[in-house]
Design a protein around this motif. Sequence first.
Motif, PDB file in Angstrom:
ATOM      1  N   THR A  10       0.698  -1.223   0.270  1.00 40.62           N
ATOM      2  CA  THR A  10      -0.055  -0.230  -0.327  1.00 40.62           C
ATOM      3  C   THR A  10       0.482   1.343  -0.424  1.00 40.62           C
ATOM      4  OG1 THR A  10       0.267  -0.172   1.886  1.00 40.62           O
ATOM      5  CG2 THR A  10      -1.990  -1.251   1.273  1.00 40.62           C
ATOM      6  N   MET A  11       0.287   2.446   0.039  1.00 40.23           N
ATOM      7  CA  MET A  11       0.376   3.488  -0.152  1.00 40.23           C
ATOM      8  C   MET A  11       1.581   3.900   1.610  1.00 40.23           C
ATOM      9  SD  MET A  11       1.355   6.230  -1.921  1.00 40.23           S
ATOM     10  CE  MET A  11       1.593   8.187  -1.527  1.00 40.23           C
ATOM     11  N   LEU A  45      -1.107   0.262  -4.849  1.00 37.24           N
ATOM     12  CA  LEU A  45      -0.263   1.643  -5.392  1.00 37.24           C
ATOM     13  C   LEU A  45      -1.522   1.856  -7.157  1.00 37.24           C
ATOM     14  CD1 LEU A  45       2.331   1.472  -3.971  1.00 37.24           C
ATOM     15  CD2 LEU A  45       1.361   3.143  -3.393  1.00 37.24           C
ATOM     16  N   ASP A  49      -0.037   7.532  -7.006  1.00 38.08           N
ATOM     17  CA  ASP A  49       0.932   6.632  -5.196  1.00 38.08           C
ATOM     18  C   ASP A  49       2.251   7.201  -5.651  1.00 38.08           C
ATOM     19  OD1 ASP A  49      -1.721   6.968  -4.053  1.00 38.08           O
ATOM     20  OD2 ASP A  49      -1.613   4.808  -4.669  1.00 38.08           O
ATOM     21  N   VAL A  53       5.861   8.657  -4.022  1.00 33.07           N
ATOM     22  CA  VAL A  53       6.505   8.007  -3.720  1.00 33.07           C
ATOM     23  C   VAL A  53       8.263   9.021  -3.616  1.00 33.07           C
ATOM     24  CG1 VAL A  53       7.461   5.958  -3.047  1.00 33.07           C
ATOM     25  CG2 VAL A  53       5.619   6.252  -2.583  1.00 33.07           C
TER      26      VAL A  53
END
Length: 113
Positions: A10-11, A45, A49, A53
């Motif tokens: 996940t994010m 994601l 996202d 990141v």
Amino acid sequence: MMTTVSGVFTMADALGHQEKLLKDSDFDPSFSQLMDLTHVTTVELGTDDVQTVASRSVFSPHSRRAILAKTDLVFGLARMFEMLREGFSEKGIRVFRNLDDALEWVLAKNTAG
């Protein structure tokens, strides 16, 4: 350094890992990294996202970082991350499907990307 992600990615996982590294007094931004994503079963994601990141700098632009991916989705998102970081003059990230190739590249003596 070795990073392994498994299960649902996940994010929150991605950002949490970055935060953990930044707060770790033993972490050196010049470290090399092998990120093993071959055990990821579900990706939560999206492209936005990945952009978020990738906009954060944790490693040195001269660090060698190999991302190991098994599925096409993970490989594609990792390549997107690689290209986005290149936009910030970070040329030391490569995405691989084979562990031996990833290790050979990340452990190479020279640091030229």
